[in-house]
Every structure is written in C-alpha cells, then in structure tokens.
Design an enzyme around this catalytic site. Structure first.
Site, PDB file in Angstrom:
ATOM      1  CG  ASP A  51      -5.389  -5.858   2.864  1.00 62.03           C
ATOM      2  OD1 ASP A  51      -4.411  -5.767   3.336  1.00 62.03           O
ATOM      3  OD2 ASP A  51      -6.419  -6.856   3.782  1.00 62.03           O
ATOM      4  CG  ASP A  73      -3.773  -9.444   9.419  1.00 64.43           C
ATOM      5  OD1 ASP A  73      -3.468  -8.967   8.793  1.00 64.43           O
ATOM      6  OD2 ASP A  73      -4.314 -10.896   8.821  1.00 64.43           O
TER       7      ASP A  73
END
Ligand code: GAL
Length: 426
Positions: A174, A235
């Site tokens: 990430d 997200d």
C-alpha cells in the site's frame, strides 16, 4: 554465374541476419510488465477470495482476534465457500525493525510471532496474507495512528524474503505517501513484484497505488502487468453513496461507476480491485451502513466485475443473513468463472444492464442505482447469446430456474440488483 552471385547475396543476407540477431540478444531486456507475464504462473487465475482485518478492526488487531477469525472462517462455511486468504492488514509489526533490519511482529499484539500464526492459519486450510508499504511508512504510520516508519523502501528483497520464510501466501502493498510521481510508483511496485517472484514462493501480490495520491493513479494508470490485483479507487466505506472520489471514502455505487470503465484491464492473474467488502460492517462517521438490497448489489456487482471478494466484517459474530449472502454459491460461481472476463455495462444510467460472459453462457445483472423500483426487459440477443431453441435462466439470489425463448425480465427494487445466469439449451 548468375546463380553464384545469388548464392553470394543470400549468404550475405544470412550473415547480416545472424549479426542482427546476436546484437538483439545482447541488448538487455527491460522488465516484462505485460499482463500475460502476470498470469503466467497461474497465481490468482480467478479473483482471490478471503478476509482482511481492516474494515472490521482497523488498527486494533492482535493474535487472539486473528485466530478467532481463522476459526470462524472455518466454522461458518466461509472457507469452504472459497474465502481462503486471511489477510492481516496494517498495524501488525513492531514499530522498530530488528538490528539486522528485519521486520518483526509487535510483541504486545502478536507475542507468539507471525510464523506460529501462519501455522495456525495453514492448519485450518486457509492461506495467510500480510500488509506492507513501499514507502517509508505504512498508512497508519503516515496518519500518526501507529508509531514507527517500517515501510519497505530499501528493504524490498529482505522483506519479501522474510514474509516468504514465514509462509505468507499474499501481500497487500500500500503506497501510503503523497510523494512520488508515476515513475516512482511503477518502480516501487515493480521492485516488490520481482522480489516476491525471486523468493520462489507463490505469493499473491495486491497493490494500492491510490493511498495519499490525490490523482488516483490506481484508476488512471493500468497496473495489470505489475500486480495480481490493483486497487482502482480510494478506500471504500459502508455506505451507498458519498460522492467523494479523490478526497475521501467512496460508497458502493460510487465505486461501481469508476470500476465500470476499467473492464479491459482485468483477466486471469490481474484483476481490478474495487476494494474489500463492507457486507456486515456497521456504518461509521454518521453513515448508515448498507441495507439488505445494497449489500446484495455490493456482492452481485463485485461478482459481475470479477472483483476479488475479500470480506471485511467481523466473521466471529456475523448474523445468518450476512453469512448466507457472503456464501451464496451461485454468485460466487459468477465471480470465480474461469473465463476471467470483467462484466460490462451495456446500457442505462439509473437502471443499468450489465453482461459478463462466462465459460458457459452469460451473467446478466440489472443494477438499480435509482431510488424507485424498476422493471427491466432485455433479450438474449442483446446480451450476446447465440440463437438457440431456448435458454435456461437461473436467478442467482433465489436459485429459481425457468426457461425462456429470448426475453429476460426482472423487477428490481431501489438500490438492488437482479442477477441472472443465462445459458442456451443444448
Ligand atoms: C489504506 C488502505 C486500506 C488499509 C489502510 C491501512 O490506504 O486503502 O485498505 O489497508 O490503508 O492503514
């Protein structure tokens, strides 16, 4: 005489070709970033399925919780329905690397260490996944929610070796930094892809290029040659719609709109990742969570989009409705269809018709983004099926089956999705 000249010329051409071939062989080959190379080892031949700690627990994880989840995945039937990868997200590590630079588990959270946890998970017929960042800090570290700066920059080979030796089967990697241009991101993700390959252990490689990158490179750039799954949006959150795109969490209907345009990138070994499932996850920050219809749309449209199905709820305490939805075998079969094609929207704005070609027949979704119940009519020709004496139609939610001579109809409630699997009769 003419023959001699011709033979001489042919010889010359042959010599020239040989020289050129030699020169080409001597030129160093660039990295193979083709999607075909990504799929060659057979990893993630269908979209990975599993569970990840982030949506339910955030940073608040420990050994007991993860073991409890492993047990619950087995007891609930989730594992047998296909949810195989148990992925431990951010906040598992000691904020300081060891004296040799090695990553270690946070001793207070995972006193038994990661290898013992991996054994526990493997013994239950599950696979183990873990989380790292290519930058200097993970997202929780960057946000100031967790101490340290244990990102993998400069440690790529060492960290790939560490997680491979621990027995990891999946890495979520990430970006977590506002710095770096596209070239830096590509180089960083490529380094870990190659470091994982070099370990010789099959490790599914899942990347997120978007985190703290406001320009959404996960959407605007094609990562299909660099990772087995790549996040397309910022997200997800347990909401239908937030209207946010680059600057906050997105709802289910927001994500579908972004991911719809990226279908051409998906295939065996390289999938678009519209983020983990929010089914059974309560809403946060004043958001209401998902209604039963919205939860159906979430799973159904993720299956239409050949998305990884990574559950995000607390499976230790889920209710029967959540379990039954997540383990719906007809919908999972659509998601896992081995043809590996992401479905496409063929028409509509508020009421959309989507088609996903399958090894046998097609899946047709009628996705009602609007706020009123809608009736939809389509035809088997419109969804790309060949002429046949008839078609077997199966409703993936109810399992009800009927035959049709070509008309496909459905009544779909607001925010709900009808999902039909349609096959020509032999
Ligand atoms: C975000 C990522 C989430 C989760 C979180 C951990 O960037 O998109 O899925 O991994 O970081 O801090």
């Amino acid at each position: 005489m003419a023959t001699a000249v011709l033979t001489g010329r042919l010889l010359l051409v042959a010599v020239l070709l040989l020289v050129l071939a030699g020169a080409a062989a001597a030129v160093p080959q660039g990295p193979d970033d083709s999607p075909a190379a990504m799929g060659r080892d057979g990893l993630a031949a269908t979209p990975p399925m599993g569970w990840n700690s982030w949506n339910a627990f955030g940073c608040d994880i420990d050994e007991a919780k993860i073991r409890g989840v492993a047990d619950a995945l087995v007891a609930s039937g989730m594992r047998d329905a296909g949810y195989r990868y148990l992925v431990v997200d951010d906040c598992w590590f000691d904020p300081r690397r060891g004296p040799d630079g090695q990553l270690r588990a946070a001793p207070d959270r995972f006193p038994g260490g990661i290898p013992a946890l991996v054994r526990y998970v493997h013994e239950r017929g599950l696979r183990f996944g873990i989380y790292l960042s290519p930058a200097t800090r993970t997202c929780a570290q960057y946000a100031g929610d967790y101490p340290g700066a244990t990102g993998s920059r400069g440690h790529e080979v060492q960290d790939a070796g560490t997680i491979a030796a621990w027995g990891a089967d999946y890495l979520k990697y990430d970006w977590c930094s506002p710095s770096g241009d596209l070239g830096d991101l590509v180089a960083g993700f490529r380094l870990m892809r190659d470091a994982l390959r070099a370990t010789g252990r099959p490790i599914v490689y899942s990347i997120n290029a978007n985190s703290h990158q406001d320009a959404n490179p996960g959407e605007t750039h094609d990562w299909s040659g660099l990772a087995n799954l790549s996040r397309t949006t910022q997200d997800i959150t347990a909401a239908w719609h937030t209207g946010l795109r680059g600057a906050g969490c997105l709802g289910i209907s927001d994500i579908i709109e972004v991911n719809a345009a990226l279908a051409a990138r998906a295939g065996p070994g390289h999938w678009n990742d519209p983020d983990m499932l929010e089914i059974g996850v309560p809403g946060t920050e004043g958001l209401p969570g998902l209604t039963p219809a919205e939860a159906r749309t979430h799973l159904g449209m993720w299956a239409m989009m050949a998305a990884p199905l990574i559950a995000g709820n607390d499976v230790r305490s889920m209710d029967a409705a959540t379990r039954d939805l997540l383990t719906n075998r007809d919908v999972i079969a659509v998601d896992q269809d081995r043809l590996g094609r992401q479905g496409r929207r063929i028409r509509g704005t508020d009421v959309q018709v989507w088609v996903r070609p399958l090894v046998e027949g097609v899946a047709v979704a009628v996705y009602n983004r609007g706020d009123a119940t809608a009736d939809m009519a389509a035809t088997t020709a419109e969804v790309g099926l060949p002429p046949a004496r008839g078609y077997l139609v199966r409703d993936a939610w109810s399992g009800r089956q009927w035959t049709s001579t070509g008309a496909l109809t459905a009544a779909v409630g607001a925010h709900d999705t009808a999902l039909l699997v349609v096959r020509p009769l032999p």
